[in-house]
Write a protein that holds these residues in place. Structure first.
Motif, mmCIF file in Angstrom:
data_model
loop_
_atom_site.group_PDB
_atom_site.id
_atom_site.type_symbol
_atom_site.label_atom_id
_atom_site.label_comp_id
_atom_site.label_asym_id
_atom_site.label_seq_id
_atom_site.Cartn_x
_atom_site.Cartn_y
_atom_site.Cartn_z
ATOM 1 N N ASP A 159 0.525 -1.388 0.106
ATOM 2 C CA ASP A 159 -0.098 -0.495 0.037
ATOM 3 C C ASP A 159 0.468 1.264 0.035
ATOM 4 O O ASP A 159 2.206 1.519 0.478
ATOM 5 N N ILE B 206 1.771 4.161 1.634
ATOM 6 C CA ILE B 206 1.864 4.615 3.341
ATOM 7 C C ILE B 206 3.196 6.220 3.231
ATOM 8 O O ILE B 206 3.909 6.483 2.882
ATOM 9 N N LEU C 202 5.892 7.750 4.996
ATOM 10 C CA LEU C 202 6.841 7.190 6.052
ATOM 11 C C LEU C 202 6.515 8.482 7.189
ATOM 12 O O LEU C 202 6.689 7.896 8.652
ATOM 13 N N ASP D 128 4.155 9.223 9.078
ATOM 14 C CA ASP D 128 3.458 8.470 9.983
ATOM 15 C C ASP D 128 3.711 7.985 10.271
ATOM 16 O O ASP D 128 4.040 7.216 11.659
ATOM 17 N N VAL D 129 4.016 6.703 9.607
ATOM 18 C CA VAL D 129 5.589 5.642 10.437
ATOM 19 C C VAL D 129 5.967 6.027 11.455
ATOM 20 O O VAL D 129 6.203 5.729 12.617
ATOM 21 N N SER E 198 4.243 7.469 14.472
ATOM 22 C CA SER E 198 3.884 6.546 15.395
ATOM 23 C C SER E 198 5.180 5.513 16.170
ATOM 24 O O SER E 198 4.614 4.854 17.355
ATOM 25 N N ASP F 137 4.479 -2.482 3.456
ATOM 26 C CA ASP F 137 3.130 -2.393 4.614
ATOM 27 C C ASP F 137 3.445 -1.834 5.473
ATOM 28 O O ASP F 137 4.896 -1.577 6.576
ATOM 29 N N SER F 138 2.274 -1.016 6.405
ATOM 30 C CA SER F 138 2.379 0.074 7.786
ATOM 31 C C SER F 138 3.078 -0.740 8.748
ATOM 32 O O SER F 138 3.846 -0.289 9.491
ATOM 33 N N ASP F 139 2.553 -1.567 9.315
ATOM 34 C CA ASP F 139 2.700 -2.771 9.573
ATOM 35 C C ASP F 139 3.985 -3.129 10.659
ATOM 36 O O ASP F 139 4.592 -2.952 11.235
ATOM 37 N N HIS G 269 6.577 -0.689 10.404
ATOM 38 C CA HIS G 269 6.353 0.494 11.989
ATOM 39 C C HIS G 269 7.416 -1.042 12.544
ATOM 40 O O HIS G 269 7.899 -0.538 14.141
ATOM 41 N N HIS H 221 11.070 -4.910 1.507
ATOM 42 C CA HIS H 221 10.641 -3.324 0.696
ATOM 43 C C HIS H 221 11.635 -3.021 -0.138
ATOM 44 O O HIS H 221 11.518 -1.531 -0.638
#
Length: 532
Positions: free
Chosen positions: A378, A380, A382, A384-385, A388, A418-420, A423, A505
């Motif tokens: 997706d 994303i 970065l 925001d990652v 978090s 993948d954001s998770d 993260h 990635h």
């Protein structure tokens, strides 16, 4: 030709060479002695005629002294006798040397010249007596006339010319002897060079013959023996000679063929025996291989299980620590209002959900070798990652009095992934930095864009890493050197999981130990696009 004959020929060549050298030395000595004798004779004749001239001058002086001062007769007689003795000595020297070829033509003239000088000396003596008689009688004018006519004008002048001619002839003889000596020296040099060339040619010829007929066949036999000794029985010695070495080479080749035939027979027998042994042990080998394969599968299962439990124990620790930190912070705040309690509970729920996802991923990671781990693709942001991750690390940093300083660009950096998972990877790196940073220090989390890649850098002020630790940082279960507690980072599973995520990635991750202390972890991921 036999080897003995070849050796005799070689010795004969050496003997001829030595004889030539000896002949040259003897000839040089003979010629040199003759030349030296010739020079000596010429010098002796020249010296004798010079002495005769000296005595002639002395005789003239005595006559003049007799005329002027009335000298003594004995001195004059002594000078006359010495001059005559020197002239006789010159004649004897000429007779002794008349066997020399160069002087034979001049011998008659020299004898006549010596006889003439003797005659003049006799006339001088007679005139001296007449002069003495006139002086004794007081006839001065008559004595003056005799002295002037006989001594000064005729006798003394003639004797002087004859002596000068004799001396000139002897000088020419000495010069001729010197020229002859120079010619002899030149000829001796030419003869010596010629002898050297001849002896060298004979020596080279001897060496070539000896090398081709004896040494070369021997070297060929030695090479063949060494080759056969190493097991090459196909090698044959090529020595074409009708002597003992040729016979030896033929026998050597025959022996090699016999050895080859015996070896081939032994190899055939060994092959038959090996076939029988192999046929009888085939079943045992198959059973052994089957047992080894089963044992390998058991070891792989055991290793996978150990890795699985290690991954779970490591990865569950971080979210549980965050949950515990959130709960402890909320419980210590007695005046917390419901909104703060709700925020804390929401954070606990969020971390519990994250922990659940980690459990699922770790279980899936244990089967990563099968290639069935799912990674979302997706768009994303970065920022925001990173935000978090920094938010989840607040509880950890407060316990160690660590300041986490984030830095990011104003424009969003968008990647595909993948954001998770990202993260999780960044949180692992930041957790390690906070864990080993000294109290009161700062951990920098920088995000920037470089060309077409997004770069995340995490720096700490810890003890740094050794060269060995840098080389094994991403190796699963490696936890650094036990003898260095200050640099013993927790590199068991976290960094290996982070590297796996970044690899999925299509990114890169590496670690550098800063010269002034601490470590820098850099994560690079391709950008999808930079949002406006």
């Amino acid at each position: 030709m036999l080897i003995r004959t070849k050796l005799l020929a070689s010795h004969l060549i050496k003997l001829v060479s030595v004889m030539l050298v000896c002949f040259g030395i003897i000839a040089a000595l003979i010629f040199s002695n003759q030349d030296r004798q010739q020079i000596k004779n010429s010098y002796e004749e020249l010296r004798n005629i010079n002495l005769a001239a000296i005595h002639a001058n002395r005789m003239s002086e005595q006559i003049a002294e007799l005329f002027i001062l009335g000298g003594q007769e004995p001195d004059l007689v002594e000078a006359r006798d010495a001059l005559l003795a020197r002239l006789d000595r010159q004649a004897n020297l000429i007779r002794e040397h008349e066997r020399l070829p160069d002087d034979q033509a001049t011998l008659p003239d020299e004898f006549r010249q010596i006889d003439e000088m003797k005659r003049i000396v006799t006339e001088i003596d007679q005139s001296r007596k007449v002069l003495g008689a006139h002086l004794a009688a007081g006839r001065t004018e008559e004595a003056t006339r005799v002295y002037s006519d006989e001594f000064e004008n005729r006798l003394d002048h003639q004797l002087g010319e004859l002596l000068d001619q004799a001396m000139e002839r002897q000088r020419m003889g000495v010069e001729s002897a010197l020229v002859s000596s120079e010619r002899l020296t030149h000829r001796s040099i030419i003869m010596a060079v010629s002898l050297v060339v001849i002896v060298a040619a004979l020596g080279i010829t001897n060496v070539i013959i000896f090398e081709r007929t004896i040494m070369s066949p021997i070297a060929t036999l030695v090479t063949g023996a060494n080759t056969v000794g190493r097991g090459d029985l196909e090698h044959m010695v090529s020595v074409r000679a009708d002597d003992e070495l040729g016979h030896l080479a033929a026998r050597f080749n025959a022996m090699t063929r016999e050895l080859k035939a015996q070896r081939d027979a032994l190899l055939d027998a060994k092959a038959n025996l090996s076939d029988k042994v192999e046929a009888r042990t085939g079943e045992l080998r198959d059973r052994t291989q089957e047992l080894e394969e089963k044992n390998d599968r058991l070891r792989q299962v055991d290793a996978s299980r150990a890795n699985f439990f290690a991954d779970i124990s490591h990865e569950l620790r971080t979210p549980l620590t965050i949950l515990r930190g959130q709960a402890e912070v909320t419980l210590r705040d007695e005046d917390a209002d419901p909104a703060e309690l709700r925020d804390a509970l929401e954070a606990c729920v969020r971390n519990a959900e994250h922990m659940g996802r980690l459990v699922d991923d770790l279980l899936f990671l244990a089967r990563s070798e099968a290639g069935s781990i799912m990674v979302a693709r997706d768009e994303i942001v970065l920022q925001d990652v990173v935000d978090s991750v920094v938010l989840d690390s607040k509880g950890l940093s407060r316990r160690a009095d660590i300041t986490i300083k984030p830095s990011r660009p104003s424009g969003p950096l968008i990647v595909i992934g993948d954001s998770d998972r990202l993260h999780q990877a960044v949180l692992i790196v930041l957790d390690n930095a906070v864990k080993f940073a000294p109290r009161g220090s700062q951990v920098d989390v920088d995000l920037e864009a470089q060309a077409d890649r997004a770069v995340i850098r995490v720096r700490d002020a810890g003890p740094g890493m050794t060269r060995e630790e840098l080389g094994c940082a991403f190796t699963r279960f490696y936890r650094g050197q036990a003898s260095r507690p200050r640099s013993g980072r927790g590199l068991g599973l976290g960094l290996s999981i982070a590297k796996w995520i970044i690899d999925q990635h299509e990114g890169d991750i590496f670690i550098e130990s800063e010269p002034e202390g601490g470590a820098r972890v850099e994560i690079s991921i391709p950008l999808a696009r930079v949002a406006a």
